[in-house]
Structures are given as C-alpha cells and as structure tokens.
Design an enzyme around this catalytic site. Structure first.
Site, PDB file in Angstrom:
ATOM      1  N   THR A   1       0.837  -1.202   0.000  1.00  0.00           N
ATOM      2  CA  THR A   1       0.000   0.000   0.000  1.00  0.00           C
ATOM      3  C   THR A   1       0.878   1.261   0.000  1.00  0.00           C
ATOM      4  O   THR A   1       0.732   2.137  -0.851  1.00  0.00           O
ATOM      5  CB  THR A   1      -0.915  -0.001   1.249  1.00  0.00           C
ATOM      6  OG1 THR A   1      -1.609  -1.244   1.279  1.00  0.00           O
ATOM      7  CG2 THR A   1      -1.899   1.141   1.218  1.00  0.00           C
TER       8      THR A   1
ATOM      9  N   GLU B   1       8.149  10.564   9.497  1.00  0.00           N
ATOM     10  CA  GLU B   1       6.866  11.272   9.565  1.00  0.00           C
ATOM     11  C   GLU B   1       5.665  10.334   9.409  1.00  0.00           C
ATOM     12  O   GLU B   1       4.672  10.445  10.129  1.00  0.00           O
ATOM     13  CB  GLU B   1       6.836  12.360   8.481  1.00  0.00           C
ATOM     14  CG  GLU B   1       5.589  13.215   8.453  1.00  0.00           C
ATOM     15  CD  GLU B   1       5.394  14.047   9.715  1.00  0.00           C
ATOM     16  OE1 GLU B   1       4.546  13.649  10.526  1.00  0.00           O
ATOM     17  OE2 GLU B   1       6.076  15.077   9.900  1.00  0.00           O
TER      18      GLU B   1
ATOM     19  N   VAL C   1       3.853   7.928  12.422  1.00  0.00           N
ATOM     20  CA  VAL C   1       2.875   8.348  13.434  1.00  0.00           C
ATOM     21  C   VAL C   1       1.760   9.133  12.753  1.00  0.00           C
ATOM     22  O   VAL C   1       2.008  10.174  12.143  1.00  0.00           O
ATOM     23  CB  VAL C   1       3.529   9.221  14.530  1.00  0.00           C
ATOM     24  CG1 VAL C   1       2.498   9.591  15.599  1.00  0.00           C
ATOM     25  CG2 VAL C   1       4.706   8.504  15.162  1.00  0.00           C
TER      26      VAL C   1
ATOM     27  N   ILE D   1      -1.043  12.982   8.805  1.00  0.00           N
ATOM     28  CA  ILE D   1      -1.001  14.191   9.654  1.00  0.00           C
ATOM     29  C   ILE D   1       0.467  14.553   9.902  1.00  0.00           C
ATOM     30  O   ILE D   1       1.237  13.705  10.360  1.00  0.00           O
ATOM     31  CB  ILE D   1      -1.706  13.940  11.008  1.00  0.00           C
ATOM     32  CG1 ILE D   1      -3.172  13.558  10.791  1.00  0.00           C
ATOM     33  CG2 ILE D   1      -1.594  15.156  11.908  1.00  0.00           C
ATOM     34  CD1 ILE D   1      -3.926  13.240  12.071  1.00  0.00           C
TER      35      ILE D   1
ATOM     36  N   GLY E   1     -11.997  -2.533   4.654  1.00  0.00           N
ATOM     37  CA  GLY E   1     -10.555  -2.440   4.390  1.00  0.00           C
ATOM     38  C   GLY E   1      -9.806  -1.639   5.442  1.00  0.00           C
ATOM     39  O   GLY E   1      -8.643  -1.301   5.265  1.00  0.00           O
TER      40      GLY E   1
ATOM     41  N   GLU F   1      -7.049  -5.298   9.481  1.00  0.00           N
ATOM     42  CA  GLU F   1      -6.368  -6.477   8.929  1.00  0.00           C
ATOM     43  C   GLU F   1      -7.141  -7.731   9.319  1.00  0.00           C
ATOM     44  O   GLU F   1      -7.961  -7.702  10.248  1.00  0.00           O
ATOM     45  CB  GLU F   1      -4.965  -6.596   9.550  1.00  0.00           C
ATOM     46  CG  GLU F   1      -4.086  -5.393   9.398  1.00  0.00           C
ATOM     47  CD  GLU F   1      -3.523  -5.251   8.005  1.00  0.00           C
ATOM     48  OE1 GLU F   1      -3.245  -6.280   7.373  1.00  0.00           O
ATOM     49  OE2 GLU F   1      -3.388  -4.116   7.537  1.00  0.00           O
TER      50      GLU F   1
ATOM     51  N   ASP G   1      -0.698  -0.672  18.207  1.00  0.00           N
ATOM     52  CA  ASP G   1      -0.370   0.318  17.173  1.00  0.00           C
ATOM     53  C   ASP G   1      -0.275   1.722  17.786  1.00  0.00           C
ATOM     54  O   ASP G   1       0.697   2.448  17.552  1.00  0.00           O
ATOM     55  CB  ASP G   1      -1.453   0.249  16.085  1.00  0.00           C
ATOM     56  CG  ASP G   1      -1.233   1.252  14.990  1.00  0.00           C
ATOM     57  OD1 ASP G   1      -0.377   1.005  14.128  1.00  0.00           O
ATOM     58  OD2 ASP G   1      -1.913   2.300  14.998  1.00  0.00           O
TER      59      ASP G   1
ATOM     60  N   LYS H   1       3.146   4.275  18.452  1.00  0.00           N
ATOM     61  CA  LYS H   1       3.210   5.679  18.023  1.00  0.00           C
ATOM     62  C   LYS H   1       3.511   6.608  19.199  1.00  0.00           C
ATOM     63  O   LYS H   1       4.274   7.559  19.060  1.00  0.00           O
ATOM     64  CB  LYS H   1       1.897   6.067  17.352  1.00  0.00           C
ATOM     65  CG  LYS H   1       1.693   5.331  16.027  1.00  0.00           C
ATOM     66  CD  LYS H   1       0.275   5.433  15.550  1.00  0.00           C
ATOM     67  CE  LYS H   1       0.078   4.727  14.213  1.00  0.00           C
ATOM     68  NZ  LYS H   1      -1.318   4.606  13.836  1.00  0.00           N
TER      69      LYS H   1
HETATM   70  N1  LIG Z   1      -1.079   1.119   5.100  1.00  0.00           N
HETATM   71  C1  LIG Z   1      -1.118   2.254   5.771  1.00  0.00           C
HETATM   72  O1  LIG Z   1      -2.075   3.032   5.671  1.00  0.00           O
HETATM   73  C2  LIG Z   1       0.033   2.627   6.677  1.00  0.00           C
HETATM   74  C3  LIG Z   1      -0.010   3.849   7.363  1.00  0.00           C
HETATM   75  C4  LIG Z   1       1.072   4.223   8.153  1.00  0.00           C
HETATM   76  C5  LIG Z   1       2.165   3.369   8.287  1.00  0.00           C
HETATM   77  N2  LIG Z   1       2.155   2.167   7.639  1.00  0.00           N
HETATM   78  C6  LIG Z   1       3.312   1.268   7.814  1.00  0.00           C
HETATM   79  O2  LIG Z   1       3.973   1.148   6.559  1.00  0.00           O
HETATM   80  C7  LIG Z   1       4.530  -0.169   6.445  1.00  0.00           C
HETATM   81  C8  LIG Z   1       4.007  -0.816   5.148  1.00  0.00           C
HETATM   82  O3  LIG Z   1       2.606  -0.911   5.238  1.00  0.00           O
HETATM   83  P1  LIG Z   1       1.726  -1.379   3.983  1.00  0.00           P
HETATM   84  O4  LIG Z   1       0.315  -1.155   4.351  1.00  0.00           O
HETATM   85  O5  LIG Z   1       2.269  -0.799   2.736  1.00  0.00           O
HETATM   86  O6  LIG Z   1       2.026  -2.970   3.993  1.00  0.00           O
HETATM   87  P2  LIG Z   1       1.733  -4.006   2.848  1.00  0.00           P
HETATM   88  O7  LIG Z   1       0.721  -3.485   1.901  1.00  0.00           O
HETATM   89  O8  LIG Z   1       1.493  -5.317   3.519  1.00  0.00           O
HETATM   90  O9  LIG Z   1       3.125  -4.079   2.048  1.00  0.00           O
HETATM   91  C9  LIG Z   1       4.273  -4.633   2.609  1.00  0.00           C
HETATM   92  C10 LIG Z   1       5.340  -4.726   1.525  1.00  0.00           C
HETATM   93  O10 LIG Z   1       6.513  -5.235   2.122  1.00  0.00           O
HETATM   94  C11 LIG Z   1       6.983  -6.357   1.343  1.00  0.00           C
HETATM   95  N3  LIG Z   1       7.582  -7.317   2.259  1.00  0.00           N
HETATM   96  C12 LIG Z   1       7.011  -7.957   3.302  1.00  0.00           C
HETATM   97  N4  LIG Z   1       7.912  -8.757   3.920  1.00  0.00           N
HETATM   98  C13 LIG Z   1       9.068  -8.600   3.238  1.00  0.00           C
HETATM   99  C14 LIG Z   1      10.352  -9.165   3.364  1.00  0.00           C
HETATM  100  N5  LIG Z   1      10.636 -10.041   4.333  1.00  0.00           N
HETATM  101  N6  LIG Z   1      11.310  -8.777   2.494  1.00  0.00           N
HETATM  102  C15 LIG Z   1      11.043  -7.894   1.521  1.00  0.00           C
HETATM  103  N7  LIG Z   1       9.837  -7.324   1.332  1.00  0.00           N
HETATM  104  C16 LIG Z   1       8.866  -7.683   2.190  1.00  0.00           C
HETATM  105  C17 LIG Z   1       5.758  -6.930   0.695  1.00  0.00           C
HETATM  106  O11 LIG Z   1       6.170  -7.650  -0.462  1.00  0.00           O
HETATM  107  P3  LIG Z   1       5.140  -8.323  -1.496  1.00  0.00           P
HETATM  108  O12 LIG Z   1       4.525  -7.145  -2.242  1.00  0.00           O
HETATM  109  O13 LIG Z   1       5.978  -9.165  -2.350  1.00  0.00           O
HETATM  110  O14 LIG Z   1       4.134  -9.068  -0.665  1.00  0.00           O
HETATM  111  C18 LIG Z   1       4.972  -5.655   0.366  1.00  0.00           C
HETATM  112  O15 LIG Z   1       5.404  -5.116  -0.848  1.00  0.00           O
HETATM  113  C19 LIG Z   1       4.113  -0.933   7.705  1.00  0.00           C
HETATM  114  O16 LIG Z   1       5.174  -0.920   8.601  1.00  0.00           O
HETATM  115  C20 LIG Z   1       2.933  -0.132   8.227  1.00  0.00           C
HETATM  116  O17 LIG Z   1       2.821  -0.208   9.635  1.00  0.00           O
HETATM  117  C21 LIG Z   1       1.114   1.773   6.842  1.00  0.00           C
END
Ligand SMILES: NC(=O)c1ccc[n+]([C@@H]2O[C@H](COP(=O)([O-])OP(=O)(O)OC[C@H]3O[C@@H](n4cnc5c(N)ncnc54)[C@H](OP(=O)(O)O)[C@@H]3O)[C@@H](O)[C@H]2O)c1
Length: 408
Positions: free
Chosen positions: A10, A125, A128, A132, A183, A186, A197, A201
């Site tokens: 994402t 940034e 957290v 924002i 959505g 999780e 979570d 933060k």
């Molecule tokens: N989603 C949000 O709104 C949001 C908001 C704030 C912060 N965050 C933080 O941002 C981070 C990413 O979130 P996300 O929602 O983007 O997660 P996500 O959609 O699950 O994407 C995770 C990505 O990491 C890759 N990955 C997972 N394990 C891996 C490994 N061992 N080696 C290499 N690549 C690996 C996955 O690869 P594949 O594509 O091959 O599966 C995927 O591309 C998290 O730490 C989350 O807490 C997310």
C-alpha cells in the site's frame, strides 16, 4: 536523488506513484529529479506496474550493493527484516525514511544513534498518524516551546469501530467485521484493537519530545476489545463519549504515558473526532492548545508523508534541544482522577462520588458512578469485581445527568 524502496505494498506503491508524477515539483524544490532505482519485494510472482529499468528484486544484497542510492525508504511490516536493512543502508552512508512504526518504536533509538555516527538523516513522519504532519509540527514547535501534554487518537481502526458501535448500535464483533469489510482492519486486528499500534506511536512521540527511552513493558497499553454497546450507550446517556486515547503528560521532568479507552467530556477536542480519522491535541507552554486532525492511514496520505520526508532529507534543520533527565512517572497510580464506573453488580463506593445511579439499558440494570479516586484503588476494585468497567474521564466539567432513563 536516487531512491531504493523496500516494500511495494500500500505505502511503497503509493510513494512510487507520487514520485513518478511529481518530477516538476521536485525540480523546482530541490533542483534535481528524484528517481526510484530499485524496489525490494517478497513475492516475485505478483504483477507490479513499474517502469522499465527499475531493479525489482527480492534479494536485498542486490540493492545494498548498488553504488548510486542516496535514500532508502522502508515500508515493510514488522521489526525485521527492516531493521537490519536500514542499519546496512545507514552504514553505507544512505539517508533513510521509514513508515514502519513497529520498527521505529522498537529500534528508533539505535537507528538515530547510528545515523548520527554516519552523518545521515533518519526520517519517520509517516510512522505516526499517517498523513497528519505531526513529527514536523512537533519538531518545529520544540524550537521555542516545551510540549507539556499530548492527547491523541492514533489508531483509525479503533476509532472507526467505536464510532460504528455508537452510531449504528452494533456489537464490537459486528463493528470489527465491518471494519475488515471496509478495508480498515487487517485479518489479524490485534495491533489495532488491542492498542499496540497506538502504543508504538506514542513511544515514538515520547522519544522525539523528551529523548526518553522506554523500557519495553514499562507501560501497559489497553485496547478496545472488551468495550460493549451498553458501555457506549451508558456513557453517551451521561453526556460523555468513549474514545481510545494515547497520552503524554510532562511536568517538572516527570513524564506520564497512557494508552487506554477513556471517557471524554463534550468540550474535549477529541469528542467529535469520528470514523477512521486520527487527531492529536498538543499543549505547548507558549503556543497553548493546538489540534491536528486527518487521515492517519491510507495509501496516498501515508505516501505523502514519506515523500515530504524525502523532500526534506537534505535540509539542515537543527534537531530540537530536549529536556534533560526526564523520568517516567511511576507514582501515577496514586494520583486522583475522575473515573466512570459501570457494573451490573453492586460495587462499593470509592473516593469522592459525584454521581451514583442505577440505569436501565437494553433490559439490564447497571450501576453507574462517577468518582474521584486513584488508579491503584480502581485496580483493586477490578480484581475483586471482575465485570466492573472503569474509564478515566478527560476534559472539562462533568455534565449533568440528562437523557438517562433512571430507575430507583
Ligand atoms: N497502510 C497504511 O495506511 C500505513 C499507514 C502508516 C504506516 N504504515 C506502515 O507502513 C509499512 C508498510 O505498510 P503497507 O500497508 O504498505 O504494507 P503491505 O501493503 O502489507 O506491504 C508490505 C510490503 O513489504 C513487502 N515485504 C514484506 N515482507 C518482506 C520481506 N521479508 N522482504 C522484503 N519485502 C517484504 C511486501 O512484499 P510483497 O509485495 O511481495 O508481498 C509488500 O510489498 C508498515 O510498517 C505499516 O505499519 C502503513
């Protein structure tokens, strides 16, 4: 500026798309282009929309051995492997940006120290409150203010669930399933609904504001899993609202930290923050009270925060001067606060009582009290009366009992 993206889910794919679309802006702002040169993923079989020429690999060694990477952006889930990858990137002289709160809450201290040694920046940034700009705002404020207090809604999923229970009279489980369908949650919602979570933060904010390194386990977080429709309806009938609140309070070098459901009064800045929004109320000694509210997650809001960090990576803003010798307040349990108590059995009166009613809700009779007492006393009562719910009250004056249907 050459960027390597670790993670292309994402957040990572959102960062990539924004970078692709914003070249003109980067040229105007930075005098150079920003280019994604490599992307680390886990599953090579997933289709990705990426320009030709970008290295897409599941082998980190292929990325860390590239010669021309300036910034490594990490958007993977969990502490590892992200921590090891960011250490390697810093040791190689790359600036790093992370969106990963779990990683940064656990290892932010180590990464910042290592980055200082290697004269590179670590930015976080997006870790957290997603979109924002809380980290930038706090860093800015800290140049002249001491931040005295923060109260915040830092988990959009929990806030959405509490809003759904209240507005649609759903049970917790029903509202959680709705959050999954929409959505917002999780498949495994533990991090969100059990308070982890929000805890990650607030740990990051405590480190940023007070330079304090919290021992893991020193603060207990509480989530929203055992909140019922009846708790919410009874709270509302008294004019209050139940919110999941992460808080920090600093006074004379002593710091109090909490992550738990609280009851807020209608004049509280967080009372009307509903749905998936996050909000942070900051009290600075000079600026007074400020509130930032907006999307705490989501592809573009979060990616926007990451790209803001990228744009600022070469800026030379000084780190703020932090207060010295801050101690975590261990005696918080003995401070007197107002509490809302809800139970179906008769619980003895504790502390100073300002309301003591029996209220009928959904065919059940509840004892509802507003008392001023200590957390120690509340803990003691809850050990004895297992079904007693107790919520600390935050905000201004306790409103009069109005809409409740009261039986004798
Ligand atoms: N989603 C949000 O709104 C949001 C908001 C704030 C912060 N965050 C933080 O941002 C981070 C990413 O979130 P996300 O929602 O983007 O997660 P996500 O959609 O699950 O994407 C995770 C990505 O990491 C890759 N990955 C997972 N394990 C891996 C490994 N061992 N080696 C290499 N690549 C690996 C996955 O690869 P594949 O594509 O091959 O599966 C995927 O591309 C998290 O730490 C989350 O807490 C997310």
């Amino acid at each position: 500026m050459n960027v390597a993206l670790l993670g292309f889910g994402t957040v990572g794919s959102g960062v990539y798309e924004i970078i692709e679309k914003q070249q003109e802006r980067f040229r105007a702002l930075l005098g150079r282009e920003v280019e994604v040169v490599a992307i680390l993923i886990q599953d090579k079989t997933k289709p990705r929309v990426v320009e030709n020429g970008v290295l897409v690999t599941s082998d980190f060694e292929e990325i860390i051995t590239l010669h021309d990477v300036d910034v490594v952006v990490e958007a993977i889930v969990g502490v590892e492997p992200g921590y090891t990858y960011l250490r390697r990137a810093i040791e190689k002289g790359c600036h790093v940006v992370t969106a990963n709160k779990e990683l940064f809450a656990h290892k932010g201290f180590e990464l910042k120290a290592l980055a200082a040694e290697h004269n590179v920046n670590v930015s976080f940034e997006a870790a957290v409150a997603g979109g924002i700009p809380i980290i930038g705002t706090l860093k800015q404020l800290l140049h002249v203010n001491q931040v005295l207090k923060i109260e915040a809604i830092l988990n959009g999923t929990s806030n959405y669930i509490l809003s759904e229970i209240r507005e649609k009279e759903r049970s917790f489980v029903d509202a959680l399933n709705g959050a999954k369908e929409a959505g917002y949650a999780e498949a495994d919602p533990t991090n969100d609904v059990d308070g982890f979570d929000a805890f990650f933060k607030i740990v990051i904010l405590a480190e940023l504001l007070y330079g304090i390194r919290l021992e893991w386990g020193e603060i207990k977080q509480k989530g929203i899993r055992d909140i019922t429709l009846e708790d919410i309806q009874l709270t509302e009938s008294l004019g209050f609202r139940l919110k999941h609140i992460a808080s920090l309070e600093w006074e004379d070098g002593r710091l109090k930290i909490g992550v738990e459901p609280k009851v807020v009064t209608p004049d509280h800045q967080l009372y009307a923050v509903d749905g998936v929004d996050n909000a942070v109320v900051i009290n600075g000694d000079l600026v007074g009270e400020l509130k930032l509210q907006g999307p705490g997650a989501g592809k573009y809001p979060t990616a926007s925060a990451v790209v803001e960090d990228l744009v600022n990576v070469f800026s030379s803003i000084q780190d703020p001067v932090l207060p010295k010798d801050v101690q975590l307040e261990k005696s918080e349990r003995t401070l007197v606060h107002p509490w809302l108590l809800i139970s179906q059995t008769s619980v003895p009166v504790v502390g100073e009582v300002s309301l003591d009613q029996r209220i009928q809700q959904n065919g059940q009779l509840y004892s509802v009290k507003v008392v001023r007492t200590t957390r120690t006393e509340i803990d003691r009562l809850q050990l004895e009366y297992k079904e007693l719910k107790a919520y600390q009250i935050s905000g201004g004056t306790v409103p009069e009992l109005t809409k409740a249907s009261i039986t004798a």
